[in-house]
Design an enzyme around this catalytic site. Structure first.
Site, PDB file in Angstrom:
ATOM      1  N   LYS A  85       0.809  -1.007  -0.100  1.00 33.56           N
ATOM      2  CA  LYS A  85      -0.119   0.006  -0.221  1.00 33.56           C
ATOM      3  C   LYS A  85       0.974   1.366   0.264  1.00 33.56           C
ATOM      4  O   LYS A  85       1.805   1.280   0.846  1.00 33.56           O
ATOM      5  CB  LYS A  85      -1.279  -0.017   1.442  1.00 33.56           C
ATOM      6  CG  LYS A  85      -2.215  -0.754   0.788  1.00 33.56           C
ATOM      7  CD  LYS A  85      -3.049  -0.477   2.653  1.00 33.56           C
ATOM      8  CE  LYS A  85      -4.159  -2.147   2.535  1.00 33.56           C
ATOM      9  NZ  LYS A  85      -4.529  -2.121   1.457  1.00 33.56           N
ATOM     10  N   GLY A 157     -10.889  -2.352   8.648  1.00 37.74           N
ATOM     11  CA  GLY A 157     -10.846  -2.809  10.022  1.00 37.74           C
ATOM     12  C   GLY A 157     -12.057  -2.414  10.658  1.00 37.74           C
ATOM     13  O   GLY A 157     -11.744  -2.593  12.014  1.00 37.74           O
ATOM     14  N   ARG A 169     -23.150  -2.756  -4.175  1.00 35.96           N
ATOM     15  CA  ARG A 169     -24.342  -2.443  -4.775  1.00 35.96           C
ATOM     16  C   ARG A 169     -24.557  -1.562  -5.634  1.00 35.96           C
ATOM     17  O   ARG A 169     -25.259  -1.734  -6.472  1.00 35.96           O
ATOM     18  CB  ARG A 169     -25.479  -2.510  -4.105  1.00 35.96           C
ATOM     19  CG  ARG A 169     -26.003  -4.055  -3.777  1.00 35.96           C
ATOM     20  CD  ARG A 169     -27.280  -4.099  -2.521  1.00 35.96           C
ATOM     21  NE  ARG A 169     -27.496  -5.555  -1.844  1.00 35.96           N
ATOM     22  CZ  ARG A 169     -28.359  -6.575  -2.362  1.00 35.96           C
ATOM     23  NH1 ARG A 169     -28.521  -6.232  -3.946  1.00 35.96           N
ATOM     24  NH2 ARG A 169     -28.364  -7.514  -1.917  1.00 35.96           N
ATOM     25  N   GLY A 218     -14.730  -5.526   5.354  1.00 31.91           N
ATOM     26  CA  GLY A 218     -15.264  -5.384   6.325  1.00 31.91           C
ATOM     27  C   GLY A 218     -15.157  -7.695   6.584  1.00 31.91           C
ATOM     28  O   GLY A 218     -16.234  -7.336   7.303  1.00 31.91           O
ATOM     29  N   GLY A 239      -8.832  -8.322   4.904  1.00 31.69           N
ATOM     30  CA  GLY A 239      -7.535  -7.214   5.904  1.00 31.69           C
ATOM     31  C   GLY A 239      -7.249  -7.729   7.564  1.00 31.69           C
ATOM     32  O   GLY A 239      -6.572  -9.241   7.499  1.00 31.69           O
TER      33      GLY A 239
END
Lengths: 298, 202
Positions: A85, A157, A169, A218, A239
């Protein structure tokens, strides 16, 4: 015929790399041990970073690109591709990551932005970039800057999948609307999406993004991964959900299996058993708006 | 057989969809293969591009290697691109020691032979068996063929930047493999060649 000239860093080479990751899980790792666990579990790539998003959230402070030594060590330890990252807009971090030889750069809202107006000019790089997006306009702006892969942002996170659902969506819904428009309406659509007309017209014609679309932010359980795949993701970033859980080895394997077999509930049920504690998580609604990562990037 | 052969695409991970599109464009029907049962009734099998380490891992967990090897021994035509080439090779260098392959192709393949992703490239390649027009070949963290057995036919040699040529496309009977990704280019000549092999075999 004689020698031909090889061309690196083309759009096809950058986007094609992401095609090879489809149907797979990309896992955040902060050290060699985690990278090996991820590869053994069947991860299709690993994302090297200094702290997982849950810890960045808990500890605060400025989150930056990882230590090059750590990235080097992870690249030596695994044979799957290694991503890393860079902060939004921090082109010098991206230059360093390209110099290290990482296979993909994530210009990520999980790190503290370095530039609140401009993203990195990704066209200038040979290494490909993935960027986050919450809607189609944002995704197309990143593509215009040279991103070769998009991930829906979700809320990193948290272990709360609701924003990931909302974002994928929304992106898919925005695309569906474009496909039903007549050509003259696409000019206004491009204006409203704040995106280039050519890209808008291309998406309308294809009925999908011209690049791979992963999901992120998430995902904490096999069921989360299966749902996101059914909602149209080409693959999954996980993550904090793995290494903040009670049994990272089994959970990593289970999320890989659920992603591959997303349309087979019998398999997803089987791999969901006996995983121990999921990450405790935090409801997105309980996070003050100023601390939400989804709003970073524009 | 029917005029339209049924080609399985190994769907553990990778660019499955792109191969399906290319195969359908040359008149084949396709089905995704994720279990041993899916192998019954297919006339040929494509192993797509992807990550060979991951693909091997997933195939082990799905108990797929034995059925795939049995199908190969029974003469099922197979085509592999990139990671798929590695999956078909008898010998692989620069891989994890526990990486398995289906085998059947008497070659030694080197993983990531051209370097990391920043070294990935595209080039116009001569593949005489599919015609005189150069093939736009896309190499992504690609393998190359280091050595071949006596029954292996070399279909294409890559010569770039003055370096010695490297083998990037091979055929051994009903088995076909390329280091590069024809499925990413819209040029269906390699898929057409494979479907011809399947038709002739049946």
């Amino acid at each position: 015929m004689g020698d031909q000239e090889a061309v690196t860093g083309t759009s096809r080479v950058k986007r094609g790399m992401a095609d090879m990751l489809k149907g797979g899980v990309i896992m955040d790792v902060v050290n060699v041990e985690q990278a090996k666990i991820a590869e053994d579990a069947g991860a299709v790539a690993v994302m090297a970073l200094e702290r997982v998003p849950a810890d960045i959230r808990a500890q605060g402070g400025v989150a930056r690109m990882s230590d090059p030594d750590m990235i080097d060590a992870i690249m030596s330890a695994v044979s799957v591709p290694v991503m890393a990252k860079a902060r939004i807009g921090h082109f010098a971090e991206a230059q360093i990551l390209q110099s290290l030889g990482v296979d993909y750069i994530d210009e990520s809202e999980v790190l503290t932005p370095a530039d609140y107006a401009n993203h990195i000019d990704k066209q200038l790089f040979t290494v490909p970039f993935v960027c986050g997006a919450t809607n189609l306009g944002e995704a197309l702006r990143r593509l215009n800057e040279g991103a070769a892969m998009i991930r829906s942002k979700g809320e990193a996170g948290t272990g709360d999948v609701s924003n990931a659902v909302t974002h994928i969506r929304r992106i898919r819904g925005d695309i569906a609307r474009l496909t039903s428009m007549s050509p003259d309406e696409l000019y206004v659509a491009a204006k409203e999406l704040q995106a280039s007309y050519d890209l808008v017209a291309e998406v309308a014609r294809l009925g999908r993004l011209p690049v791979v679309l992963f999901t992120a932010g998430g995902i904490a359980t096999p069921a989360d991964a299966a749902m996101m795949m059914q909602l149209g993701a080409d693959g999954v970033f996980v993550g904090s959900g793995i290494f903040k859980s009670g049994d990272p080895v089994r959970r990593a394997e289970a999320i890989v299996q659920a992603t591959m077999n997303f349309d087979n509930p019998d398999v997803v049920a089987k791999v969901s058993r006996g995983l121990g504690e999921a990450m405790v998580g935090i409801n997105v609604a309980d996070i003050p708006v100023a601390h939400r990562l989804e709003d970073r990037g524009w | 057989m029917t005029t339209s052969p049924l080609i399985g695409v190994l769907a553990l991970q990778g660019d499955v969809k792109e191969h399906e599109v290319a195969l359908q464009a040359v008149g084949a029907r396709t089905i995704r293969v994720r279990s041993a049962e899916d192998l019954s009734g297919i006339d040929g099998l494509v192993i797509p591009g992807g990550e060979s380490t991951t693909m091997s891992n997933l195939a082990i967990r799905a108990d797929l290697f034995e059925p795939l090897r049995a199908a190969s021994s029974a003469g099922l035509p197979m085509y592999g691109s990139c990671a798929g080439m590695i999956m078909l090779a008898d010998r692989v260098t620069d891989a994890r020691p526990d990486q398995q392959t289906i085998g059947g192709l008497d070659v030694t393949v080197r993983r990531n032979a051209f370097g990391r992703q920043v070294d990935s490239f595209e080039i116009d390649l001569d593949i005489p068996v599919v015609g005189t027009t150069p093939f736009k070949a896309v190499f992504i963290r690609a393998p190359l063929v280091e050595s071949t057995g006596p029954e292996v036919e070399v279909l294409s040699i890559l010569r770039r930047d003055g370096a010695a040529g490297t083998i990037v496309a091979v055929r051994q009977g009903v088995r076909l493999a390329t280091s590069f990704h024809p499925e990413l280019t819209g040029d269906t000549r390699i898929h057409d060649l494979f479907v011809q092999i399947v038709r002739q075999h049946s």
